[in-house]
Enzyme design. Sequence first.
Site, PDB file in Angstrom:
ATOM      1  N   LYS A 183      16.566  -9.948  -2.931  1.00  0.00           N
ATOM      2  CA  LYS A 183      15.757  -8.560  -3.019  1.00  0.00           C
ATOM      3  C   LYS A 183      16.565  -7.430  -2.776  1.00  0.00           C
ATOM      4  O   LYS A 183      17.243  -7.383  -1.943  1.00  0.00           O
ATOM      5  CB  LYS A 183      14.435  -8.693  -2.328  1.00  0.00           C
ATOM      6  CG  LYS A 183      13.273  -7.688  -2.639  1.00  0.00           C
ATOM      7  CD  LYS A 183      12.889  -8.382  -3.914  1.00  0.00           C
ATOM      8  CE  LYS A 183      11.305  -7.846  -3.937  1.00  0.00           C
ATOM      9  NZ  LYS A 183      10.181  -8.807  -4.652  1.00  0.00           N
ATOM     10  N   GLY A 220      -4.685  -1.403  -5.737  1.00  0.00           N
ATOM     11  CA  GLY A 220      -3.279  -1.291  -6.423  1.00  0.00           C
ATOM     12  C   GLY A 220      -3.545  -0.623  -7.899  1.00  0.00           C
ATOM     13  O   GLY A 220      -4.655  -1.166  -8.626  1.00  0.00           O
ATOM     14  N   GLY A 261      -0.732  -0.566 -10.339  1.00  0.00           N
ATOM     15  CA  GLY A 261       0.693  -0.590 -11.096  1.00  0.00           C
ATOM     16  C   GLY A 261       0.336  -1.643 -12.177  1.00  0.00           C
ATOM     17  O   GLY A 261      -0.497  -2.188 -12.480  1.00  0.00           O
ATOM     18  N   ASN A 262       1.616  -2.117 -12.670  1.00  0.00           N
ATOM     19  CA  ASN A 262       1.909  -3.070 -13.607  1.00  0.00           C
ATOM     20  C   ASN A 262       1.070  -4.272 -13.349  1.00  0.00           C
ATOM     21  O   ASN A 262       0.268  -4.744 -14.086  1.00  0.00           O
ATOM     22  CB  ASN A 262       3.507  -3.338 -13.764  1.00  0.00           C
ATOM     23  CG  ASN A 262       3.759  -4.766 -14.315  1.00  0.00           C
ATOM     24  OD1 ASN A 262       3.619  -5.768 -13.879  1.00  0.00           O
ATOM     25  ND2 ASN A 262       4.124  -4.748 -15.747  1.00  0.00           N
TER      26      ASN A 262
END
Length: 409
Positions: free
Chosen positions: A104, A217, A219-220
């Site tokens: 990451k 959330g 987002g995507n």
Amino acid sequence: MTINPFETAKSQLQQAAETAHLDKDKVEQLKNPDRYVEVAIPLKMDNGSQKIFTGFRSQHNNARGPYKGGIRFHQDVNLDEVRALSFWMSFKNAVVNVPFGGGKGGIIVNPKELSAAELERLSRGYVKKIYPIIGPETDVPAPDVNTTGQIMGWMLDEYQKRSFNSSKATFTGKSLDNGGSQGREEATGFGGVYVFEEVVKSKVVGLAKDASVAIQGFGNVSTFFAQAAEKIGYKIVALSDSKGGIYNPEGLGFEKVLAYKKSSGALKDFPGAKNISNEQLLELPVDVLVPAALENVLTKDNAEKVKAKLIVEMANGPTTPEADIIFAKNGVAVIPDILANSGGVCVSYYEWYQNMKGESWNKEQVLEKLSKQIKLAFADVLEQKNKYNCTFRTAAYVLAAQRIIDKME
Ligand code: GLU
């Protein structure tokens, strides 16, 4: 007190190690990433001044294949977070059984404060510093929080120029016209819903067909999760972005929310809904809670107040170990991140594979494969859960750790 996600990750593994009597030496090795680097990235701002940004890449373990995992752009990125995220990637890739290890990366930056040109220079500047340690067979980055197909494209271009390696397989999550895979954008959210459906089918948690869902959330991941969940009949009653959320117990209608957010730039004051805070969203009287933003949102301070029967972790690391204990005591089932959000990296594997072989699969093929692979992962986790009579998280860790340890031998 700040909660260190790397300590969380290690304690989750320790729990599995004790449950299944895993090889102690191997477990100790797995508590330490193989390597991590910190880089300084000088960025020429549009006004001519210079700012230095800090970036990281952590390579946790590659016993099962190249290090693999996203790159995050966020103001709160730090080394321990990146190390934890790389650790979780190793276990996630093992749970969903793709031949990758875990990695990451991240840059400490609020990308919303940069122009598009600055963002491109920052993305290229990061690759300039890490390109010697990544590559299609060594370490394969992808998008994560606040990073996109466009950013992967800039990074790939920079990598290709510097490494003289023209392969597109060094990055996944690319846009479709640049070697990306059909279905990659939808993969994490849809994958989460495939897992969710398996949980319901397994009757581990009893849920009505139109059960209510609150998602933290915007987002995507949450977008595609919400779309897919609503399509099969679940009621999305709450949603939030980083500024706050909205709630309507009768259901929000996701497409309408999406259009509203696009036109007004926020969720606040969505017609018919009540404005709520991100904290309130977690404590709503709903059947299913889906944290899909950042880590450490479910802690010992709010776990007792969670009313959902089922938590589907679409964010990485949203639950602390203390909160896990409270959920287990209260009979709240938690589908862990390393299973619930593994659809993204699963399709990243398909993308990598298509790039390596020069193939191009259609969306139907990709989603069909994804659904099969996720269902298999769920069945494998459930088997461990029944064998050890433990939580889904511990079962997923037992499964993954055994798969990794087998390859370390
Ligand atoms: N960032 C995603 C995750 O946390 C995807 C990683 C990838 O596709 O490599 O799983």
